[in-house]
Write an enzyme that holds these catalytic residues in place. Structure first.
Site, short mmCIF file in Angstrom:
data_model
loop_
_atom_site.label_atom_id
_atom_site.label_comp_id
_atom_site.label_asym_id
_atom_site.label_seq_id
_atom_site.Cartn_x
_atom_site.Cartn_y
_atom_site.Cartn_z
N GLY A 52 0.82 -1.20 0.00
CA GLY A 52 0.00 0.00 0.00
C GLY A 52 0.86 1.25 0.00
O GLY A 52 0.56 2.22 0.70
N HIS A 53 1.94 1.23 -0.80
CA HIS A 53 2.83 2.38 -0.89
C HIS A 53 3.69 2.28 -2.15
O HIS A 53 3.69 1.28 -2.84
CB HIS A 53 3.73 2.46 0.36
CG HIS A 53 4.68 1.32 0.49
ND1 HIS A 53 4.36 0.17 1.18
CD2 HIS A 53 5.93 1.13 0.01
CE1 HIS A 53 5.38 -0.67 1.14
NE2 HIS A 53 6.35 -0.12 0.42
N ALA A 54 4.42 3.36 -2.40
CA ALA A 54 5.43 3.40 -3.45
C ALA A 54 6.69 4.00 -2.84
O ALA A 54 6.63 4.66 -1.80
CB ALA A 54 4.96 4.26 -4.62
#
Length: 136
Positions: A52-54
């Site tokens: 749920g991130h970059a």
């Protein structure tokens, strides 16, 4: 460089096969960057999601050491699902790609080989912020 899903690749690691059990290894030069951190996810509850991130400036390789899980990658324009289930194959994720890890099997272990040490400033954790970042 604007990264896209075209920059994503599988990496197959060498395996020494033996009747007593196989041995896979990763050594210098086997991956396209020098790494500073290795961590792993385990005991992920059924139905839970990770990621749920970059990352702004970090490459990572994900490997399913045991079991399986899905990695949904998003470059801001398209999405693709990758299933990891072989301990001698890694998925190289470049910077600027949103990732979600889902569908963990019972006993799954996800090993991550990260280019750098943990730095919260390198994470984009809000999807709308990620889309704005990708638009430049």
């Amino acid at each position: 460089m604007k990264t896209t899903l075209n920059n994503i690749q599988y990496i197959d690691f060498p395996v020494v096969k033996d009747y007593r059990g196989n041995l896979a290894f990763i050594q210098e030069g086997a991956i396209p960057y020098n790494f500073k951190r290795i961590y792993y996810l385990f005991d992920v509850p059924s139905g839970a999601e990770r990621g749920g991130h970059a990352h702004i400036e970090q490459n990572e390789i994900l490997i399913a050491l045991s079991g399986s899980f899905d990695v949904v990658l998003d470059d801001g324009e398209s999405k693709k699902k990758y299933t990891l289930n072989r301990p001698a194959t890694g998925l190289h994720i470049v910077d600027g790609i949103w990732r979600e890890l889902t569908n963990f099997s019972s006993g799954a272990i996800c090993l991550v080989i990260a280019e750098d040490v943990y730095n919260e400033a390198d994470y984009i954790r809000d999807y709308q912020e990620f889309l704005s970042y990708k638009k430049g």
